[in-house]
Design a protein around this motif. Structure first.
Motif, short mmCIF file in Angstrom:
data_model
loop_
_atom_site.label_atom_id
_atom_site.label_comp_id
_atom_site.label_asym_id
_atom_site.label_seq_id
_atom_site.Cartn_x
_atom_site.Cartn_y
_atom_site.Cartn_z
N MET A 1 -35.23 -4.56 7.27
CA MET A 1 -35.61 -5.01 5.93
C MET A 1 -37.02 -4.54 5.58
N TYR A 2 -37.92 -4.57 6.59
CA TYR A 2 -39.31 -4.17 6.33
C TYR A 2 -39.39 -2.70 5.95
N ILE A 3 -38.65 -1.86 6.66
CA ILE A 3 -38.66 -0.42 6.38
C ILE A 3 -38.08 -0.17 4.99
N ALA A 4 -36.96 -0.82 4.67
CA ALA A 4 -36.35 -0.66 3.35
C ALA A 4 -37.30 -1.13 2.26
N ALA A 5 -37.99 -2.24 2.49
CA ALA A 5 -38.94 -2.75 1.50
C ALA A 5 -40.09 -1.77 1.28
N GLN A 6 -40.56 -1.14 2.34
CA GLN A 6 -41.63 -0.14 2.18
C GLN A 6 -41.16 1.06 1.36
N ILE A 7 -39.97 1.55 1.67
CA ILE A 7 -39.44 2.71 0.95
C ILE A 7 -39.21 2.38 -0.52
N VAL A 8 -38.56 1.26 -0.78
CA VAL A 8 -38.31 0.86 -2.17
C VAL A 8 -39.63 0.61 -2.90
N ALA A 88 -42.60 6.05 4.60
CA ALA A 88 -42.26 5.55 3.26
C ALA A 88 -43.11 6.22 2.19
N VAL A 89 -44.37 6.45 2.49
CA VAL A 89 -45.26 7.14 1.55
C VAL A 89 -44.78 8.59 1.37
N THR A 90 -44.37 9.21 2.45
CA THR A 90 -43.90 10.59 2.40
C THR A 90 -42.66 10.68 1.51
N ILE A 91 -41.71 9.78 1.70
CA ILE A 91 -40.50 9.77 0.87
C ILE A 91 -40.86 9.54 -0.59
#
Length: 132
Positions: A1-8, A88-91
């Motif tokens: 969830m944390y990774i998804a939240a960062q990407i979103v 996440a910043v890169t994406i």
């Protein structure tokens, strides 16, 4: 969830920046960031960021937010990659065709470099700040 939240969160942040500057909402970057120098710079940026965080957590946890901000600001200038230092910043930056962007073809090599920098930082951080 944390990774998804960062990407979103990163993608929504890019879209907000586009709206604030009256740019098209949906973009893909054309900025090529590739080559061994860029990848090394990104590994160095990630390595330094994580060591900064680990050191603060070990000694002065309250300093983490300030240290991260100061480190990223400095690393923007002293690394050839402009210090993305976070997948996440890169994406998110691949979705902005501005000076801050990265072409989608450069995303996976940048993330690989970030993972290499992370691995080295974790190894050195565990050695520097061993639990006593």
């Amino acid at each position: 969830m944390y990774i998804a939240a960062q990407i979103v969160g990163g993608i929504v942040g890019v879209w907000m920046a586009h709206l604030m500057f009256e740019l098209p909402l949906w973009q893909l970057s054309l900025t090529a960031r590739t080559g061994s120098g860029q990848w090394l710079a990104e590994a160095v940026a990630t390595f330094g960021l994580l060591l900064t965080i680990f050191g603060c957590v070990a000694r002065t946890p309250a300093a983490v937010p300030y240290a991260v901000g100061l480190y990223i600001t400095a690393a923007y200038w002293f690394t050839a990659s402009t210090s993305f230092a976070n997948p996440a910043v890169t994406i998110a930056r691949s979705m902005s065709d501005t000076f801050a962007g990265i072409a989608p073809s450069g995303v996976l090599p940048f993330i690989a470099a970030q993972l290499a920098g992370m691995l080295l930082a974790v190894i050195l951080g565990r050695w520097l700040w061993r639990a006593k």
